[in-house]
Design an enzyme around this catalytic site. Structure first.
Site, PDB file in Angstrom:
ATOM      1  N   SER A  39     -21.468  60.693 124.681  1.00 39.47           N
ATOM      2  CA  SER A  39     -22.816  60.800 125.256  1.00 39.47           C
ATOM      3  C   SER A  39     -23.013  59.964 126.514  1.00 39.47           C
ATOM      4  O   SER A  39     -23.958  60.210 127.270  1.00 39.47           O
ATOM      5  CB  SER A  39     -23.868  60.411 124.215  1.00 39.47           C
ATOM      6  OG  SER A  39     -23.785  59.031 123.916  1.00 39.47           O
ATOM      7  N   LYS A  59     -27.319  53.842 125.235  1.00 37.41           N
ATOM      8  CA  LYS A  59     -27.923  54.752 126.217  1.00 37.41           C
ATOM      9  C   LYS A  59     -28.314  53.945 127.453  1.00 37.41           C
ATOM     10  O   LYS A  59     -28.230  52.727 127.486  1.00 37.41           O
ATOM     11  CB  LYS A  59     -29.170  55.451 125.645  1.00 37.41           C
ATOM     12  CG  LYS A  59     -28.966  56.198 124.331  1.00 37.41           C
ATOM     13  CD  LYS A  59     -28.068  57.406 124.465  1.00 37.41           C
ATOM     14  CE  LYS A  59     -27.872  58.098 123.112  1.00 37.41           C
ATOM     15  NZ  LYS A  59     -26.848  59.174 123.191  1.00 37.41           N
TER      16      LYS A  59
END
EC number: 3.4.21.89
Length: 294
Positions: free
Chosen positions: A96, A174
């Site tokens: 990701s 993230k």
């Protein structure tokens, strides 16, 4: 007839006066106290002497082992303090955050060092790559990495305590896109914006995402506008087409309640600073503020 008296020197010993001799065993035992020192040592005394000599180094060995044990305990305590309050390594398990951070289920993912001190004196800023504990609504489908075997689970928890096994929680990595009070939105005509301004994101790689932001500005569904509540952050993965981030957790394309899609600052563990493994990937994890505009 005149009696003559014998002088003491001429007197002969009689039956009542036995002659004293140094050879008498009783007298010799009383006079020659040093005789035991002149006598040859017996086998028992030699054995005791050798045993004493053999035992002499043992206290030193025990002292060395004791010092080693104390140093080992101190090292473990210091390492635990470092993991808890200063920095901790984390393994990247998914793709990701490609290409910034490598990870996949079948490869050797990047191992990063996360700085835990920075946010004790400040708060996450746009562009920071952070590690955080997933909020409850983000943990749907999360499976514990601990064994069902009690003994194995105990060992896993012990190793996790000193940092050799990941903690049993849904830790995610993230990039911060917006912070409390800012409004984030994505439209096909404007692309991703914060407070109405387009973002500049050099960390995005079209080849990795298999999509071109110039053609698909949102790299997924449109969403927003979302005003991030105070004390929370909006996060997205660098690999936008393969990241279950804030966009995936807010209802109705993020036009309703903003809380489910945002992350509490209290859940932030720290800031990713370094890639420490593998050696071919050594480097700094840079913060790039996307709100600098185009």
């Amino acid at each position: 007839m005149t009696e003559t008296t014998d002088s003491p020197s001429e007197r002969q010993p009689g039956p009542a006066e036995p002659e004293l001799s140094s050879r008498d065993p009783d007298i010799a035992g009383q006079v020659f106290d040093a005789a035991p020192f002149d006598a040859a040592p017996d086998a028992d005394s030699e054995g005791d002497s050798k045993a004493a000599k053999t035992d002499e180094p043992r206290p030193a060995k025990r002292s060395t082992l004791r010092e080693f044990a104390v140093l080992a305990v101190i090292a473990v305590v210091l390492y635990y303090v470092m993991l808890t309050f200063v920095a901790r390594p984390y393994l990247i398990p998914s793709e990701s955050m490609e290409p910034t951070l490598h990870g996949c289920s079948t490869c050797v993912g990047d191992r990063i060092m996360v700085d835990k001190l920075s946010y004790r004196f400040g708060s996450p800023q746009p562009g920071d790559v952070i590690v955080f504990r997933g909020p409850p609504s983000w943990n749907v489908g999360y499976k514990s990495i601990r064994s069902h075997n009690v003994a194995v689970r105990w060992v896993q928890n012990a190793l996790s305590f000193i940092g050799f096994v990941p903690p049993d929680e849904n830790d995610l990595v993230k990039r911060v896109i917006a912070v409390g009070g800012q409004t984030v939105q994505c439209r096909s005509d404007t692309g991703l914006t914060v407070n109405g301004r387009p973002l500049k994101e050099p960390y995005l790689d079209p080849a990795t995402m298999m999509a071109d932001p110039s053609i698909y500005p949102c790299l997924g569904s449109e969403f927003g506008p979302v005003t991030v509540p105070p004390g929370r952050v909006w996060v997205m993965g660098d690999n936008r087409t393969h990241s279950a981030d804030s966009r995936a957790h807010c209802p109705l394309l993020c036009t309703d309640d903003p809380l489910p899609g945002t992350v509490p600052v209290a859940n932030v563990i720290g800031k990713a600073r370094l890639i420490v493994w593998p050696p071919s990937r050594w480097g700094v994890v840079r913060s790039v503020n996307p709100q600098q505009g185009r």
